[in-house]
Design a protein around this motif. Structure first.
Motif: not given
Length: 572
Positions: A264-286
């Motif tokens: 979906s991001v390709m339609y606006v020249g956007g970017a993904i920030i993929p993470q290999t696992s979830f933690s709330a703090e990892n999301y916040f840091a990213g």
């Protein structure tokens, strides 16, 4: 946001006034021309631009073709959300082969099944992940796998598997085995090998396996064009701004991460920030480090984010949007999310792999009540939608027993029709014929289409059972018991019975301090439900004893087996 939702949508409509069907790799090449130096994949360790992803995908595709990969073949991927996933995914598209992103949490038996059932000829695998050792698994599943061009036999693992390429994410590889660097080097020795491989937008680009929550996993075949239409519908419905950045840990073997994130991001020249696992703090840091504007999550993840005080240590000011799917969530969660995280555009959605991903979304401008009580309405898709309509898909309900269409607004089995529907289940013609009838996809989900076009989900048609000749909807029993303070989880199922034909059973995970008995449960149901809906049996389980798919969905068909065995044990 610096621009309004309406103006952002209008900009996307103007950019795509006519839908041009493309293959996945052709679309990447268009984006590389438009957005060449913009970041496409961002992680803590590496950033890949659109141009770099396109160039890497060509090298890898040339290497795959040199190994004999081409149209009609299937290439498996056991890959978490590492940046390497992205060029590999588009490389497979360039060869004309079908990509199969496998669930990388599969155990040995499950992996062996999907490798054989998919007729996978080439596998690209991590060496290990989350305590799983894929190289050892392959030693059992396909002895001699590290030898290029191994000749499989019926008695020696998946008979179609010829090549295994290792991504040594934990530093391990095997002598003789080719790794990703070796594949790219092979491509350099065969430049342009993939340039003329025949493939078309209506060809099968992906095969994604269902979770197996109602039976064995099924390989859903979808076209290049289908997933691109779904992705554009997401960008348009959610009104993406130019350069949107979406952070997620949801795996790309599932339509959620793959379509709602990567494509979906390709339609606006956007970017993904993929993470290999979830933690709330990892999301916040990213979010803080990479200035994410959007996140993908499921309700349990959203709860974790609002319940931790760790968010106070991070700058989350870039975040303006969230898409949360897969299960309903209460309105308090979204009100808290909006208040504590400053997110103004909160949406949820509904769909299935067989549809081509999420087909419905609430809109970012909708009141939060709709996000909690519905799963949205068909995505607006403009030029990519159903012919003669602005919508991506049409929905209607049918009688779950007869299949006859029901009047508008009535509850029944949800069926859909649109340009993103699957081609079929690989190797399962009978199941395909049951799911696809007269151009309509039968979802197995129960719900209704409201007058305003929004959908409400009420259960699964496959989970309905008859008690005393009357049809029982498990969700009604589950909702009643789940509201009790002493019930942590509950699942209502039908069991075969020699006298009644079928009887109801409530499988309950009590809360830690509960002192709940079967008599308590049945008495409570008698107070609140019609007689034929009252379960005749109750089974108490620990949460760890619930049978689950690798992605954590409870398998009700296995609960039936478990409850049946438990009941027979008490009758001896």
């Amino acid at each position: 946001m610096t621009t309004s939702i309406d103006s952002r949508r209008q900009a996307l409509r103007e950019q795509f006034p006519v839908w041009i069907p493309r293959t996945l790799d052709a679309w990447l090449d268009v984006c590389a021309e438009r957005y060449g130096d913009r970041p496409f994949v961002i992680t803590d360790d590496v950033t890949l631009t659109y141009r770099e992803v396109a160039e890497q995908s060509r090298r890898l595709a040339d290497g795959l073709v040199a190994l004999g990969v081409g149209p009609g073949q299937r290439v498996g991927m056991l890959m978490a959300n590492h940046p390497e996933f992205v060029p590999l995914k588009f490389a497979i598209a360039r060869t004309g082969a079908t990509a199969i992103p496998f669930n990388y949490l599969y155990r040995e038996d499950e992996l062996g099944y999907v490798l054989a059932q998919s007729q996978c000829s080439t596998l690209i695998t991590m060496s290990g992940f989350a305590g799983l050792d894929y190289l050892s698994m392959l030693d059992s599943i396909a002895p001699g796998w590290e030898t290029p061009g191994r000749a499989g036999t019926d008695g020696d693992g998946p008979k179609d598997l010829r090549h295994v390429i290792v991504f040594p994410n934990d530093g391990r590889t095997r002598e003789k085995a080719m790794d990703l660097d070796g594949l790219a080097a092979l491509g350099d020795q065969n430049p342009g090998a993939a340039a003329d491989m025949p493939h078309t937008p209506d060809g099968i680009g992906d095969m994604l396996y269902t979770s197996g929550s109602t039976g064995s996993p099924k390989g859903v075949q979808v076209t290049h064009d289908a997933v691109l239409r779904t992705a554009y519908g997401s960008a348009l419905t959610r009104a993406y701004e130019d350069g949107r950045r979406i952070l997620f840990s949801l795996p790309c073997y599932h339509m959620f991460g793959y379509v709602e994130g990567l494509l979906s991001v390709m339609y606006v020249g956007g970017a993904i920030i993929p993470q290999t696992s979830f933690s709330a703090e990892n999301y916040f840091a990213g979010i803080q480090r990479h200035r994410a504007t959007d996140i993908l999550c499921v309700p349990t993840m959203a709860v974790a984010m609002v319940q931790t005080t760790a968010r106070d240590r991070y700058d989350l000011s870039s975040l303006t949007a969230v898409l949360c799917g897969s299960a309903p969530a209460p309105i308090w969660l979204w009100e808290t999310f909006e208040k504590d995280l400053g997110v103004s555009e909160i949406v949820t959605g509904y769909g299935m792999t067989e549809c081509g991903g999420a087909m419905t979304l609430t809109f970012p401008e909708d009141p939060l009540e709709l996000t909690s009580t519905t799963v949205g309405r068909p995505k607006i898709a403009g030029s990519a939608g159903v012919e003669g309509s602005d919508d991506l898909v049409r929905y209607r309900t049918v009688d779950p027993q007869t299949g006859e269409p029901l009047p508008a607004g009535e509850t029944g089995e949800l069926t859909s029709q649109g340009p993103t529907t699957m081609v079929g289940f690989h190797g399962k013609p009978e199941e395909t014929a049951l799911a696809l009838r007269d151009g309509w996809l039968y979802s197995g989900d129960l719900g209704r289409v409201r007058e305003d076009g929004y959908l409400e989900i009420t259960g699964r048609s496959k989970e309905l059972y008859k008690s005393g000749g009357e049809l029982v909807m498990p969700k009604e029993i589950e909702d009643l018991l789940a509201a009790r303070d002493d019930v942590s989880q509950v699942f209502a199922i039908g069991l075969n019975d020699d006298r009644w034909g079928e009887v109801g059973c409530a499988v309950i995970v009590p809360t830690a301090e509960a002192r709940l008995t079967e008599e308590d449960v049945i008495a409570y149901c008698k107070e609140h439900l019609a007689r034929f809906k009252v379960p005749k049996r109750v089974l108490f389980l620990d949460a760890d004893d619930l049978p689950k798919t690798p992605t954590g969905k409870v398998q009700k068909f296995r609960l039936v087996e478990q409850a049946t065995a438990a009941w027979k044990g008490t009758q001896r």
